[in-house]
Design a protein around this motif. Sequence first.
Motif, PDB file in Angstrom:
ATOM      1  N   UNK A  77       5.088  20.149 -58.773  1.00 37.97           N
ATOM      2  CA  UNK A  77       3.864  20.339 -59.592  1.00 37.97           C
ATOM      3  C   UNK A  77       4.390  20.889 -60.878  1.00 37.97           C
ATOM      4  N   UNK A  78       5.378  21.760 -61.191  1.00 35.49           N
ATOM      5  CA  UNK A  78       5.886  22.373 -62.060  1.00 35.49           C
ATOM      6  C   UNK A  78       6.711  21.182 -62.923  1.00 35.49           C
ATOM      7  N   UNK A  79       7.046  20.097 -62.412  1.00 33.60           N
ATOM      8  CA  UNK A  79       7.643  18.960 -63.291  1.00 33.60           C
ATOM      9  C   UNK A  79       6.671  18.149 -63.802  1.00 33.60           C
ATOM     10  N   UNK A  80       5.404  18.030 -63.304  1.00 31.81           N
ATOM     11  CA  UNK A  80       4.357  17.030 -63.933  1.00 31.81           C
ATOM     12  C   UNK A  80       3.969  18.024 -64.948  1.00 31.81           C
ATOM     13  N   UNK A  81       3.646  19.389 -64.780  1.00 31.03           N
ATOM     14  CA  UNK A  81       2.919  20.206 -65.674  1.00 31.03           C
ATOM     15  C   UNK A  81       3.837  19.996 -66.893  1.00 31.03           C
ATOM     16  N   UNK A  82       5.272  20.323 -66.852  1.00 34.92           N
ATOM     17  CA  UNK A  82       6.162  20.327 -68.037  1.00 34.92           C
ATOM     18  C   UNK A  82       5.946  18.962 -68.755  1.00 34.92           C
ATOM     19  N   UNK A  83       5.915  17.982 -67.980  1.00 36.04           N
ATOM     20  CA  UNK A  83       5.965  16.516 -68.766  1.00 36.04           C
ATOM     21  C   UNK A  83       4.861  16.163 -69.201  1.00 36.04           C
ATOM     22  N   UNK A  84       3.605  16.708 -68.672  1.00 36.46           N
ATOM     23  CA  UNK A  84       2.340  16.671 -69.538  1.00 36.46           C
ATOM     24  C   UNK A  84       2.475  17.719 -70.695  1.00 36.46           C
ATOM     25  N   UNK A  85       2.937  18.791 -70.725  1.00 38.82           N
ATOM     26  CA  UNK A  85       3.041  19.773 -71.668  1.00 38.82           C
ATOM     27  C   UNK A  85       3.848  19.237 -72.937  1.00 38.82           C
ATOM     28  N   UNK A  86       5.116  18.391 -72.604  1.00 38.37           N
ATOM     29  CA  UNK A  86       6.001  18.226 -73.522  1.00 38.37           C
ATOM     30  C   UNK A  86       5.283  16.852 -74.250  1.00 38.37           C
ATOM     31  N   UNK A  87       4.530  15.896 -73.466  1.00 37.71           N
ATOM     32  CA  UNK A  87       3.881  14.834 -74.017  1.00 37.71           C
ATOM     33  C   UNK A  87       2.853  15.357 -75.034  1.00 37.71           C
ATOM     34  N   UNK A  88       2.142  16.491 -74.539  1.00 37.48           N
ATOM     35  CA  UNK A  88       1.023  16.760 -75.366  1.00 37.48           C
ATOM     36  C   UNK A  88       1.718  17.481 -76.847  1.00 37.48           C
ATOM     37  N   UNK A  89       2.797  18.276 -76.808  1.00 40.86           N
ATOM     38  CA  UNK A  89       3.660  18.553 -77.785  1.00 40.86           C
ATOM     39  C   UNK A  89       3.997  17.791 -78.694  1.00 40.86           C
TER      40      UNK A  89
END
Length: 251
Positions: A77-89
């Motif tokens: 889950x942490x990998x998915x959250x980080x990927x979404x956060x990086x895409x939003x950034x």
Amino acid sequence: MARKRYDDDVPSEHHERWLISYADFITLLFAFFVVMYAISIVNEGKYQQLSEALGDAFGGRGAATQVNTNVEPVLPLSHIVNRKRNEAARREHERMGVLARDLTATLLPLVKSGQVRVTQNARGVSVEINASVLFDQGQALLQPEASEILQAVGGLLRNDPHRIEVEGHTDDVPIASTVYPSNWELSAARASSVVRLFIDSGVAPARLSALGFAATRPVAANTDPVGQARNRRVAVMILAALPETGGNILP
């Protein structure tokens, strides 16, 4: 004469033959749970090692590798959250880049003359305007030409959702007047004048804040008139949204 027991005719090793089947079953069950555990926390390098080891144990190298080749890795889950956060950034950085280019184009004559600087950084987009463009010396009342400049900026920011901080800065030369007892009052009053003009230009008041920093944040040395003039400025900071919370965007 004692009767001969039937069990006496069965070799002793036959009594424990069931242990062989039981051991095979336990081994296969252990292998099954190991594979299931490995799939649940996929690590490509360790999974490959496990597959090869199981292959060696059950019929040759690579046999285990052929199992589950079509199984999609279960990402943490942490990998998915980080990927979404990086895409939003990344998307937010692109939006701020477009805003910076639009502001530069609007203020191009002043940018070329060095009186305005438009920069993009981790906080967002900064529009730094030399105080001489906006105010008379020691005053916080906007000049008529300055109003036109700021109205153009306000027009770009009117429909933008980001929060805006307007910062007033001065040099370190003390000021003492009946209106502004110190540079603190002068810097805050100048920031407030710009905020009021933005509101008149249609920018929502809830998005705006006025900050006075006096001479505490110089961008040049105050040892000569050039450095002092550089430090007398108003900075309009358009704050980038935070990927984690969506902060700095008006609800």
